[in-house]
Design a protein around this motif. Structure first.
Motif, PDB file in Angstrom:
ATOM      1  N   GLY A   1      -7.957   7.497   1.277  1.00 18.60           N
ATOM      2  CA  GLY A   1      -8.231   6.277   2.023  1.00 18.60           C
ATOM      3  C   GLY A   1      -7.932   5.067   1.165  1.00 18.60           C
TER       4      GLY A   1
ATOM      5  N   LEU B   1       0.843  -1.207   0.000  1.00 12.54           N
ATOM      6  CA  LEU B   1       0.000   0.000   0.000  1.00 12.54           C
ATOM      7  C   LEU B   1       0.875   1.254   0.000  1.00 12.54           C
ATOM      8  CD1 LEU B   1      -3.127   0.070   0.200  1.00 12.54           C
ATOM      9  CD2 LEU B   1      -2.852   0.619   2.612  1.00 12.54           C
TER      10      LEU B   1
ATOM     11  N   VAL C   1       2.326   1.879  -3.467  1.00 14.59           N
ATOM     12  CA  VAL C   1       1.338   2.408  -4.426  1.00 14.59           C
ATOM     13  C   VAL C   1       1.050   3.880  -4.114  1.00 14.59           C
ATOM     14  CG1 VAL C   1      -0.994   2.146  -5.364  1.00 14.59           C
ATOM     15  CG2 VAL C   1       0.317   0.116  -4.777  1.00 14.59           C
TER      16      VAL C   1
END
Ligand SMILES: C[S@@+](CC[C@H](N)C(=O)[O-])C[C@H]1O[C@@H](n2cnc3c(N)ncnc32)[C@H](O)[C@@H]1O
Length: 277
Positions: free
Chosen positions: A121, A5, A8
């Motif tokens: 988010g 995460l 990215v």
């Protein structure tokens, strides 16, 4: 190591200004591929094709005020396009990138979209309650570390009969080592942790109550620029020797590898529509 995460997020935080400047158009501000069906001749129009496909699907819901979520919304371009086209409804965009969320919010203010909101988010843990009539992701699902978690979040957020649209790359199983090398170059360069086949996504979606209703192959509408094999291999080899401290270098190698994979048919660019039972 598959892209995390954090990888990215950093990829989009660092590359977004470059993607907008060199991979998009000032008119559309999208961060996705252009599509060139018959009758499309300008880049601006080709970049808007997928936005219009989403808008058409939203219209078929026949709702006066649809609630829409764009998971992996970039700088909000598709959501603005869809809400403006509908002339009603509300939309929320979720992006992993703080840079993108800020740009989307600033455009929202300058265009006076009171019916849109953006937040930073992770779409595998969406900080929203819903419910939504339509959820879509353009070239974002491919970045999911846990595609099944993304799908269960969508199932939680959709109303019964609500729809999910995925427009993305899907893997076609191949045993060839040669193909695997190009697929790896694509996944490394574009921060793709867990590419799925359509059958894997279909099966996983079914377990959370999402049924695949439509699928369309869009690879033929892409303008592919696959290089002669030897030249592409040389560029990949030379590119991997360059300093990789800015993710635009792997991204450019990933783009080239993607063209080779699409041209060879190891990856398909597809439109999928699911309905919540
Ligand atoms: C290729 S861009 C596409 C942007 C936008 N859909 C468009 O068409 O312009 C991929 C998007 O996926 C988002 N993304 C990737 N992983 C994500 C995650 N785990 N949660 C939320 N967004 C994510 C990125 O932040 C980025 O906005």
């Amino acid at each position: 190591m598959p892209a995390s995460l954090t990888d990215v997020r950093a990829y989009y935080d660092k590359n977004t200004p470059l993607f907008l400047r060199f991979g998009s158009s000032p008119e559309t501000q999208t961060i996705h591929r252009s599509l060139w069906p018959q009758g499309i001749h300008r880049l601006e129009d080709a970049l808007a094709v997928s936005n219009n496909l989403i808008l058409d699907e939203a219209r078929t819901l026949g709702l006066s005020h649809p609630q829409i979520a764009d998971l992996g919304c970039g700088v909000g371009a598709t959501l603005f396009h869809v809400l403006a086209g509908l002339g009603a409804g509300r939309g929320v965009g979720v992006t992993l990138s703080a840079v993108q969320a800020r740009l989307a919010e600033s455009t929202r203010q300058s265009l006076s979209f009171s019916n849109a909101a953006f937040l930073q988010g992770d779409f595998q843990h969406v900080p929203l309650q819903g419910p939504f009539d339509l959820i879509y992701s353009i070239e974002a699902f491919i970045h999911a570390q846990a595609p099944a978690k993304y799908l269960s979040e969508v199932a939680r957020l959709l109303k019964p009969k609500g729809r999910l649209i995925l427009l993305d790359d899907f893997y076609l199983p191949t045993q060839s080592d040669y193909a695997q090398r190009w697929l790896k170059a694509y996944k490394d360069g574009w921060y793709v942790p867990n590419m799925q086949t359509v059958d894997e996504v279909r099966a996983s979606a079914l377990t959370v109550g999402l049924t695949l209703r439509e699928t369309k192959l869009l690879t033929p509408s892409l303008r592919l620029r696959a290089l002669p094999d030897l030249l592409a291999k040389f560029i990949l080899w030379a590119g991997n020797k360059l300093p990789q401290d800015h993710p635009i270098v792997p991204s450019m190698l990933g783009s080239m590898a993607l063209q080779q994979c699409l041209k060879a048919g190891w990856i398909e660019y597809r439109w999928l529509v699911f309905e919540k039972n």
